[in-house]
Design a protein around this motif. Sequence first.
Motif, mmCIF file in Angstrom:
data_model
loop_
_atom_site.group_PDB
_atom_site.id
_atom_site.type_symbol
_atom_site.label_atom_id
_atom_site.label_comp_id
_atom_site.label_asym_id
_atom_site.label_seq_id
_atom_site.Cartn_x
_atom_site.Cartn_y
_atom_site.Cartn_z
ATOM 1 N N LEU A 439 -2.153 -4.736 9.706
ATOM 2 C CA LEU A 439 -2.895 -3.539 9.986
ATOM 3 C C LEU A 439 -2.594 -2.550 8.739
ATOM 4 O O LEU A 439 -3.283 -1.373 8.659
ATOM 5 N N ASN A 440 -1.995 -2.731 7.703
ATOM 6 C CA ASN A 440 -1.486 -2.174 6.623
ATOM 7 C C ASN A 440 -2.774 -2.049 5.653
ATOM 8 O O ASN A 440 -3.006 -1.062 4.675
ATOM 9 N N PHE A 441 -3.572 -2.938 5.733
ATOM 10 C CA PHE A 441 -4.900 -3.420 4.939
ATOM 11 C C PHE A 441 -6.138 -3.449 5.805
ATOM 12 O O PHE A 441 -6.121 -4.470 6.331
ATOM 13 N N GLN A 442 -7.061 -2.370 5.735
ATOM 14 C CA GLN A 442 -8.202 -2.515 6.568
ATOM 15 C C GLN A 442 -9.535 -2.360 5.841
ATOM 16 O O GLN A 442 -9.309 -1.652 4.727
ATOM 17 N N PHE A 443 -10.440 -2.649 6.145
ATOM 18 C CA PHE A 443 -11.773 -2.552 5.509
ATOM 19 C C PHE A 443 -12.215 -0.975 5.254
ATOM 20 O O PHE A 443 -12.431 -0.513 4.313
ATOM 21 N N PRO A 453 2.037 4.999 12.417
ATOM 22 C CA PRO A 453 3.063 6.061 12.555
ATOM 23 C C PRO A 453 2.979 6.994 11.215
ATOM 24 O O PRO A 453 2.305 6.426 10.214
ATOM 25 N N GLU A 454 3.437 8.059 11.353
ATOM 26 C CA GLU A 454 3.432 8.913 10.336
ATOM 27 C C GLU A 454 4.359 8.606 9.027
ATOM 28 O O GLU A 454 3.785 8.956 7.976
ATOM 29 N N VAL A 455 5.138 7.753 9.384
ATOM 30 C CA VAL A 455 6.097 7.301 8.212
ATOM 31 C C VAL A 455 5.236 6.313 7.278
ATOM 32 O O VAL A 455 5.292 6.284 5.986
ATOM 33 N N CYS A 456 4.278 5.579 8.026
ATOM 34 C CA CYS A 456 3.151 4.738 7.288
ATOM 35 C C CYS A 456 1.938 5.589 6.554
ATOM 36 O O CYS A 456 1.669 5.124 5.405
ATOM 37 N N THR A 457 1.634 6.522 7.302
ATOM 38 C CA THR A 457 0.502 7.255 6.742
ATOM 39 C C THR A 457 1.156 8.007 5.550
ATOM 40 O O THR A 457 0.461 8.281 4.633
ATOM 41 N N SER A 458 2.246 8.514 5.563
ATOM 42 C CA SER A 458 2.850 9.226 4.456
ATOM 43 C C SER A 458 2.902 8.454 3.168
ATOM 44 O O SER A 458 3.073 9.003 1.967
ATOM 45 N N PRO A 462 -2.912 3.116 6.527
ATOM 46 C CA PRO A 462 -3.322 1.648 5.864
ATOM 47 C C PRO A 462 -4.266 1.552 4.833
ATOM 48 O O PRO A 462 -4.942 2.745 4.530
ATOM 49 N N ARG A 463 -4.144 1.135 3.693
ATOM 50 C CA ARG A 463 -4.938 1.147 2.688
ATOM 51 C C ARG A 463 -6.136 0.642 2.708
ATOM 52 O O ARG A 463 -6.490 -0.556 3.546
#
Length: 520
Positions: A439-443, A453-458, A462-463
Amino acid sequence: MFHPFHDLIAESYSVLDARLHLRHVRDLLRSLDPADAYNGVNCSSLSYLTFYTQGDKGDVPSLPVDFKPPEYILPGCKDRPLTPLQPFRDNKKPLQCLRVLTMSSWNPPPGNRKMHGDLMYLNVLTMEDKELNITSSTRGFYFSQSTAFNFNPKPAVPKVLCHSLVELVSQVSPAFKKGFSALQKKRKGDMVRKWGYSVRFGATSHSYPYQTRHNEIPSRDWNEELQGCRELSRKSLQERLHRESIMFKTNSDFVEAATRGAVAVIDGNVMPLNPGEAPHMQMFIWNNLFFSLGFDISEHYHPIGGNTAAHAAALRDLRGAQAYANVDVEGLHTLGTAVVDYRGIRVIAQTIVPGILEKHQEQSVVYGSNDYGKTVFTHPRFLELLDKTSKPLRIQHHQVLDHNNSKVELCSGIETKGIVGNDSRPYILDLLRTSPPDLNFQFSATEESGEVPEVCTSLGFPRRHHHSLASLRPELTEAFVQHGLYVKMVTQGFNCLEEKGKSTDLQSEEAAAAAADLGE
């Protein structure tokens, strides 16, 4: 294999047969030439094996124990030689049988000569510096009266007609005959079959079309061969070794046939099943193999990347098939699959499920979904077989809802389909969702952003990616599971030590109380 009572007769050449025969002869003549290895042609590469073995051609136990690479190819070497970093070859010079073997400038044959059966013209320069002009016809090869300045494709006198180019040149060039025989012996019988059946005569190997007088030679049933190999007995060690060797040989032949078929498809030498469709939507059948192109023909991948996602889905499906094949559950079958990239186009080659072409796929699917999740089926036979793959592949039993909000039990991705062929074997296909999605890499950069989570969006996840089929590698999934098991074992160990400590303290208190009672 040929029936012992059937006679081999020479079949007439076509233009394609003659070109393939010429290519095969060239491959034989250049089989010991290191030029392809230096250039990386046809999967050839250089080897440092002679450095490890020190030129020893004996058994493996005589090899040295230290298998370190040469010092001069390692990074940081100060005394690196000025010569290219290539393995040392003990064979000084490859065997040369001919000076020149090329197409003649008189090609293509004129119309009147085509009526006589001429296919193409060749020029040969032997090691004796003798120039030969050869005509390739439907009946074979013969010397012509043509020269560099005069076109006369009529047979030379005396007329010599051979079905093999090697046999023809051997009759007039002793150096070629001797050199080709020595080359074949040096190759240790490793024949390179480019087409048809390779037939050995003495020390030479030829490849040209043959047919039996009574029956035509059928093409290979790749699906039956691959599935039959997997069904071989595996009880004893000897049976397992025999099974693995046969599977390796059959898979190698399948990949070779798939590669040749993919090249023929892209080169336009195979008639499509649906010639009225656009070129990127066409499908093909060649040598009992089904070929399709890596394009989004039904717009199924449009929401997740379109043609880019379809291009990646072929490789995801191949890796899923490899994962199930590695688990090797008895009774569960996957299609033989090969992915070939040629001239910028991805070609998917698959074996054909028996009976799948006789009815629509919608009528054949008994497990999974064939309409992208609207209708979902389950089957007890597939559930029982897939349950055995649940633990190795880290896929749990789960329930999904179809368009009627009905619960359906599955043990795979929803796009995985289960089909029972006419041979009563259960097949699973469309295995691109075998590994968990990343889910870190999406179209789309905003896709499923609410679940991140917010820690990932910061950190910018997802890129945005070219497609949404990015998946986690099996090694990561396995490491995550093993880490969880390790933490659980450590926690249980600490709990046991804590309980043991409490028990020791209680025993000490009881012993002290007993000693006090004795003192009184």
